[in-house]
Design an enzyme around this catalytic site. Structure first.
Site, PDB file in Angstrom:
ATOM      1  N   HIS A   1      21.058 108.429  -4.259  1.00 39.71           N
ATOM      2  CA  HIS A   1      21.589 107.148  -3.800  1.00 39.71           C
ATOM      3  C   HIS A   1      23.039 106.953  -4.223  1.00 39.71           C
ATOM      4  O   HIS A   1      23.863 106.466  -3.453  1.00 39.71           O
ATOM      5  CB  HIS A   1      20.750 105.988  -4.363  1.00 39.71           C
ATOM      6  CG  HIS A   1      19.620 105.618  -3.471  1.00 39.71           C
ATOM      7  ND1 HIS A   1      19.637 104.518  -2.670  1.00 39.71           N
ATOM      8  CD2 HIS A   1      18.445 106.235  -3.237  1.00 39.71           C
ATOM      9  CE1 HIS A   1      18.520 104.462  -1.975  1.00 39.71           C
ATOM     10  NE2 HIS A   1      17.769 105.494  -2.314  1.00 39.71           N
TER      11      HIS A   1
ATOM     12  N   ASP B   1      24.653  99.332  -3.131  1.00 42.73           N
ATOM     13  CA  ASP B   1      23.506  99.940  -2.479  1.00 42.73           C
ATOM     14  C   ASP B   1      22.619  98.777  -2.003  1.00 42.73           C
ATOM     15  O   ASP B   1      22.442  97.785  -2.733  1.00 42.73           O
ATOM     16  CB  ASP B   1      22.751 100.804  -3.489  1.00 42.73           C
ATOM     17  CG  ASP B   1      21.706 101.691  -2.817  1.00 42.73           C
ATOM     18  OD1 ASP B   1      21.864 102.910  -2.883  1.00 42.73           O
ATOM     19  OD2 ASP B   1      20.735 101.150  -2.229  1.00 42.73           O
TER      20      ASP B   1
END
Ligand code: UDP
Length: 456
Positions: A19, A121
């Site tokens: 990520h 994110d």
């Protein structure tokens, strides 16, 4: 809109799986595009350490500063075993306080320049609340695929239709209650929506995310125009503004790849086009030992040359004598420069867990996939690859057996069905590369994103 003077952007990573790397690549691209802005990248110390190569590629004096926060584990605390749910839970419990502290340090580090925008994110959904309090834009980056994002946006709807725990007999029903998902099945949804633990840390995280994302200034997506038009059109109705800026690994400057220590590329140079299978299950997943043994037997039976990214611990489960018997036509190595390998003409198939980065990299390499998904969005991605884009296949029965492996390898590498997949993925590859050229959709969307984030 961010301040038009000298913007200061805080970027907040989700420090698990693959990520943080795409968010850091985006940070590097933004920093180049907006040289007078400051970019403060906030991530756990452990995850930042895993990005050391990417971070060290930033020229000294550049406008990126990197801040470590705690991963939430109390001092001296040792996880009993690798337990993603517990690790994520501990991180999240402490994250809001830690992120606020890091943002204060970032303001100090930027000579008092206040934060003018938060990019995070999408999993760090509470960054939306922080941005609201600070009266600055919030730009979440969804690092997965558009289909999986759509399933999270439809969680409440799907629970109304199927219940929080769907009856097992309905798992094979098509997801045609969302018209563009009719080729997919209920069982392919990420767990935590209508089966599995709907109260897990992760299920609650993505459910909260789905409620927060519609308030975001702009949602940035790692996909490209034309890949999934119906999904994109639907997502456009759910959010205030979306920008598809993928494939991110083509759009953003890539850090120098680790050296090809095991000579994969040179090895591939000695093989004919589209004859080799590359095997990897990403950075977290590994095949259960019986399936690893079955895949090895399938490789032996098919005679197909292969490169297998497999850590030493996994190599222990290979059938006895396998490495010696296949040393002339196979490489089993703990790490593969995947982007280079997927772009090598000799690679004709990719056995993958269907993590979104791997899927995008396979598409841009023009390589059909053989899917062995495990969890999260991987089943859905595998369904999209096999039955929507038709650029891959699964293993018969969903798990790797010797026979299923041999059959899938033959189909993709030697039969007409595989040839058709290669042609289709070749078209998607061109579309992806086209989208990231100057003046094309992802490049233009990236410019628009710079404007949203930096105000110019
Ligand atoms: N990767 C690599 N070499 C390997 C194994 C993985 O370069 O031997 C990279 C791969 O290129 C991809 C990432 O690791 O960018 C895996 O990301 P993905 O989203 O596919 O899976 P995850 O690791 O998050 O499960």
């Amino acid at each position: 809109m961010g301040s038009t003077g000298n913007p200061h952007v805080a970027l907040i990573a989700f420090p698990f799986g693959t990520h943080a790397a795409p968010l850091f690549s985006l940070t590097a691209a933004l920093a180049t595009a907006a040289p007078s802005a400051t970019f403060s990248f906030i991530n756990s110390g452990r995850s930042n350490a895993s990005l050391a190569r990417d971070i060290s590629a930033v020229p000294s004096g550049a406008n990126i500063r990197v801040y470590d926060i705690s991963d939430g584990c109390p001092d001296g605390y040792v996880l009993p075993v690798h337990n993603p749910e517990e690790e994520v839970g501990l991180f999240l419990q402490a994250a809001a306080v830690n992120i606020r502290e890091a943002m204060e340090k970032a303001v100090e580090g930027a000579g008092g320049r206040r934060i003018s925008c938060i990019v995070s994110d999408a999993f760090i959904w509470f960054a939306g609340k922080m941005a609201e309090e600070m009266r600055v834009p919030w730009v979440p980056l969804w690092t997965g695929g558009p289909y999986s994002l759509a399933t999270h946006m439809y969680t409440d709807f799907l629970r109304l239709k199927f219940g929080e725990q769907v009856t097992p007999s309905r798992l094979s029903e098509p997801l045609d209650c969302i018209p563009y998902m009719s080729a997919l099945q209920v069982r392919e949804l990420p767990e935590g929506i209508v089966f599995g633990n709907t109260d897990s840390v992760f299920a609650r995280l993505v459910h909260s995310m789905a409620k927060e994302l519609p308030h975001a200034t702009t949602v940035a997506l790692n996909t490209f125009h034309g890949l999934d038009p119906a999904v994109d059109a639907d997502l456009d109705t759910k959010f205030k503004h979306t920008l598809s800026i993928g494939p991110l690994h083509l759009l953003t400057p890539q850090p120098p790849q680790p050296a090809d220590s095991y000579g994969c590329v040179q090895w591939l140079d000695n093989h004919a086009p589209a004859t080799v299978v590359y095997i990897s299950f990403g950075t977290i997943m590994s095949l259960p030992p019986p399936e690893a043994a079955a895949l090895a037997e399938g490789l032996e039976a098919s005679g197909v040359p292969f490169i297998w990214s497999l850590k030493a611990a996994g190599q222990a489960y290979l059938p006895s004598g396998f490495l010696e018997r296949t040393s002339g036509r196979g490489l089993v190595v703990p790490w593969v420069p995947q982007l280079k390998v997927l772009n090598h003409p000799a690679v004709g198939a990719f056995v993958t867990h269907c993590g979104w980065n791997s899927v995008m990299e396979s598409v841009t390499g023009g390589v059909p996939m053989i899917c062995r998904p495990f969890l999260g969005d991987q089943r859905l991605n595998a369904g999209v690859v096999s039955r929507v884009w038709k650029i891959g296949a699964g293993f018969e029965g969903g798990i790797v057996t010797t026979g299923a492996a041999e059959k899938a390898l033959r189909l993709v590498l030697m039969e007409d069905g595989g040839k058709a997949m290669r042609e289709r993925v070749g078209k998607l590859r061109e579309m992806a590369i086209g989208a990231t050229k100057p003046g094309e959709s992802s490049t233009n969307n990236f410019q628009a994103l710079v404007e949203v984030i930096c105000g110019y």
